[in-house]
Design a protein around this motif. Structure first.
Motif, PDB file in Angstrom:
ATOM      1  N   HIS A  93     -25.353 -60.156  63.972  1.00 29.70           N
ATOM      2  CA  HIS A  93     -24.600 -61.496  64.403  1.00 29.70           C
ATOM      3  C   HIS A  93     -24.678 -62.606  63.835  1.00 29.70           C
ATOM      4  O   HIS A  93     -24.250 -63.522  64.082  1.00 29.70           O
ATOM      5  N   LEU A  94     -24.619 -62.452  62.532  1.00 32.62           N
ATOM      6  CA  LEU A  94     -24.391 -63.399  61.508  1.00 32.62           C
ATOM      7  C   LEU A  94     -22.821 -63.991  61.457  1.00 32.62           C
ATOM      8  O   LEU A  94     -22.726 -65.217  61.532  1.00 32.62           O
ATOM      9  N   ALA A  97     -22.978 -66.184  64.343  1.00 33.12           N
ATOM     10  CA  ALA A  97     -23.699 -67.565  63.977  1.00 33.12           C
ATOM     11  C   ALA A  97     -22.864 -68.184  63.247  1.00 33.12           C
ATOM     12  O   ALA A  97     -22.652 -69.556  63.429  1.00 33.12           O
ATOM     13  N   ILE A 221     -27.870 -73.617  61.200  1.00 36.82           N
ATOM     14  CA  ILE A 221     -27.670 -72.345  62.174  1.00 36.82           C
ATOM     15  C   ILE A 221     -28.404 -71.252  61.122  1.00 36.82           C
ATOM     16  O   ILE A 221     -29.319 -70.585  61.633  1.00 36.82           O
ATOM     17  N   CYS A 222     -28.309 -70.965  59.906  1.00 38.14           N
ATOM     18  CA  CYS A 222     -28.848 -70.189  58.881  1.00 38.14           C
ATOM     19  C   CYS A 222     -30.543 -70.168  59.025  1.00 38.14           C
ATOM     20  O   CYS A 222     -31.156 -69.118  58.787  1.00 38.14           O
ATOM     21  N   TYR A 225     -31.835 -68.511  61.675  1.00 35.70           N
ATOM     22  CA  TYR A 225     -31.620 -67.067  62.039  1.00 35.70           C
ATOM     23  C   TYR A 225     -32.486 -66.168  61.345  1.00 35.70           C
ATOM     24  O   TYR A 225     -33.051 -66.416  60.614  1.00 35.70           O
ATOM     25  N   PRO A 226     -32.863 -64.968  62.160  1.00 33.90           N
ATOM     26  CA  PRO A 226     -32.234 -64.523  63.316  1.00 33.90           C
ATOM     27  C   PRO A 226     -33.076 -64.893  64.902  1.00 33.90           C
ATOM     28  O   PRO A 226     -32.555 -64.475  65.804  1.00 33.90           O
ATOM     29  N   ASN A 228     -32.605 -67.270  66.413  1.00 35.55           N
ATOM     30  CA  ASN A 228     -31.881 -68.151  67.245  1.00 35.55           C
ATOM     31  C   ASN A 228     -30.650 -67.411  67.916  1.00 35.55           C
ATOM     32  O   ASN A 228     -29.771 -67.846  68.506  1.00 35.55           O
ATOM     33  N   VAL A 229     -30.618 -65.980  67.685  1.00 33.42           N
ATOM     34  CA  VAL A 229     -29.628 -65.139  67.953  1.00 33.42           C
ATOM     35  C   VAL A 229     -29.441 -65.140  69.585  1.00 33.42           C
ATOM     36  O   VAL A 229     -28.206 -65.147  70.137  1.00 33.42           O
TER      37      VAL A 229
END
Ligand code: BTN
Length: 295
Positions: A93-94, A97, A221-222, A225-226, A228-229
Motif C-alpha cells: 500500500h506504500l 500512501a 504519512i510514512c 504507515y502501515p 494508517n492503511v
C-alpha cells in the motif's frame, strides 16, 4: 530559483517531523537518477533517513522500464530514503500512501481536482502532475552503518527508496516526447486558474517551498504507515480513485491488452477489474492502465 538544501531545511524546520526523523537533505546537480544514487548510497552505508534531489537526471526512471523526463532546474526529482521496520510484504500500500501524500500536499497549495490513477500517477483534473517509483534495498551492512538520529535506522534491515517526480515547470520539455500522455505542471495550473483547478492564483510557490510541502506530507504519512492503511484506503475509495467504475484498458508487457471495468483495489492493493463479467486481479508490476475515453 535553484534548489537549495538549506532553504528546504528551513521550510521543514517549521514542522518538527523532519527533525524527529533526523532527515538529511542533499541537493545534487546532474546525475543519472536519484533512485540509483540513493541505492548506491545505501549500499555504501550512508546514515538514514535522507532525501536526495537532482536538478537534472540523465536517466530518470519511470515505472515498468519507462523513461522519466524532466526539465533541468525546473522540476522536482527526489528520492526519500526511509528505514523500514515493518514487514516487507506490507509495502503493497506504500505507493497509494505516497500518492495520497502528494494529493494532500497539492491541496495544501490550494490545488483542486486532485486524484490518483492506480498505481502511481497523481492527476490534476485528469492530467498527470507526478509519478512515483518505489524500490527497496536490504541494509546488509547495517552493523557498519553510521547511525542517523532515529532509532529506527538502527533496527531496520531494509529501506524504502521513494522516488517522486513532480512536474513543477514543464515549459522547456520536448512536447513531442510526451504526446501520448495527458500531463500538466504546477506553474500552468497556477497561471491558468481555469476550470477551478486552484483556489487562488495569487501566489506561485517556489520550488524549494513546494519540495518542503511534498516532503512534510510524505513524512507525515510514512510516520503512521502501515497503521494508517485502512484510513488511507477509505479516503482513496471515497474521493480520490480516478479509475473507480470507469472502463479501462490494461496493457501487458507482451503486447496483450484487456478491456474491463475498474472495481477498486484488492486487500493487497492490486487492481480489480471486471472483464466480461469475471472479476480479475492485476498486480502493479504487470500492467499499465488507461481509462477508455468515449468518442
Ligand atoms: C512513473 O510515473 O512512471 C514514475 C516516475 C518516477 C520518477 C522519479 S524522479 C525521481 C526518482 N528517480 C528516478 O529515476 N525516478 C524517480
Amino acid at each position: 530559483m535553484v534548489l537549495s538544501a538549506e532553504t528546504i531545511r528551513s521550510y521543514l524546520a517549521q514542522s518538527s517531523l523532519a527533525d524527529e526523523y533526523g532527515l538529511d537533505v542533499i541537493v545534487l546537480g546532474e546525475i543519472d537518477s536519484t533512485n540509483n544514487w540513493a541505492l548506491q548510497q545505501c549500499k555504501q552505508g550512508r546514515a538514514l533517513p535522507f532525501v536526495c534531489l537532482a536538478e537534472k537526471q540523465t536517466s530518470g526512471r519511470g515505472r515498468r522500464g519507462k523513461v522519466w523526463l524532466q526539465s533541468q532546474n525546473a522540476n522536482i526529482a527526489m528520492s526519500v530514503v526511509l528505514p523500514c521496520t515493518f514487514a516487507r510484504e506490507t509495502i503493497s500500500h506504500l505507493p497509494l500512501a505516497i500518492g495520497l501524500s502528494i494529493v494532500y500536499a497539492l491541496e495544501e497549495m490550494g490545488v483542486k481536482k486532485c486524484q490518483l490513477k492506480w498505481p502511481n500517477d497523481v492527476l490534476v483534473a485528469g492530467e498527470k502532475i507526478a509519478g512515483i517509483l518505489i524500490e527497496t534495498v536490504s541494509l546488509a551492512t547495517s552493523d557498519k552503518r553510521e547511525s542517523g538520529n532515529s532509532d529506527e535506522s538502527k533496527a531496520a534491515d531494509w529501506a524504502a527508496i521513494i522516488g517522486i517526480g513532480f512536474n513543477y515547470d514543464m515549459s522547456d520539455i520536448d512536447k513531442e516526447a510526451l504526446l501520448n500522455v495527458a500531463w500538466t505542471d504546477l506553474i500552468s495550473i497556477f497561471n491558468s486558474n481555469n476550470a477551478g483547478k486552484v483556489a487562488s492564483a495569487d501566489c506561485v510557490l517556489q520550488r524549494n517551498e513546494v519540495t518542503a510541502i511534498l516532503l512534510k506530507n510524505c513524512l507525515d504519512i510514512c510516520s503512521a504507515y502501515p497503521d494508517n492503511v485502512p484510513a488511507l484506503r477509505s479516503n482513496f475509495e471515497s474521493k480520490y480513485d480516478y479509475c473507480q467504475g470507469k472502463p479501462v484498458e490494461l496493457l501487458l508487457d507482451d503486447g496483450k491488452s484487456f478491456a474491463g471495468l475498474a472495481m477498486g483495489l484488492s486487500d493487497n492493493a492490486e487492481l480489480m477489474v471486471n472483464i466480461e463479467g469475471v472479476e480479475q486481479v492485476f498486480h502493479s508490476a504487470d500492467v499499465s492502465v488507461r481509462p477508455v475515453v468515449k468518442k
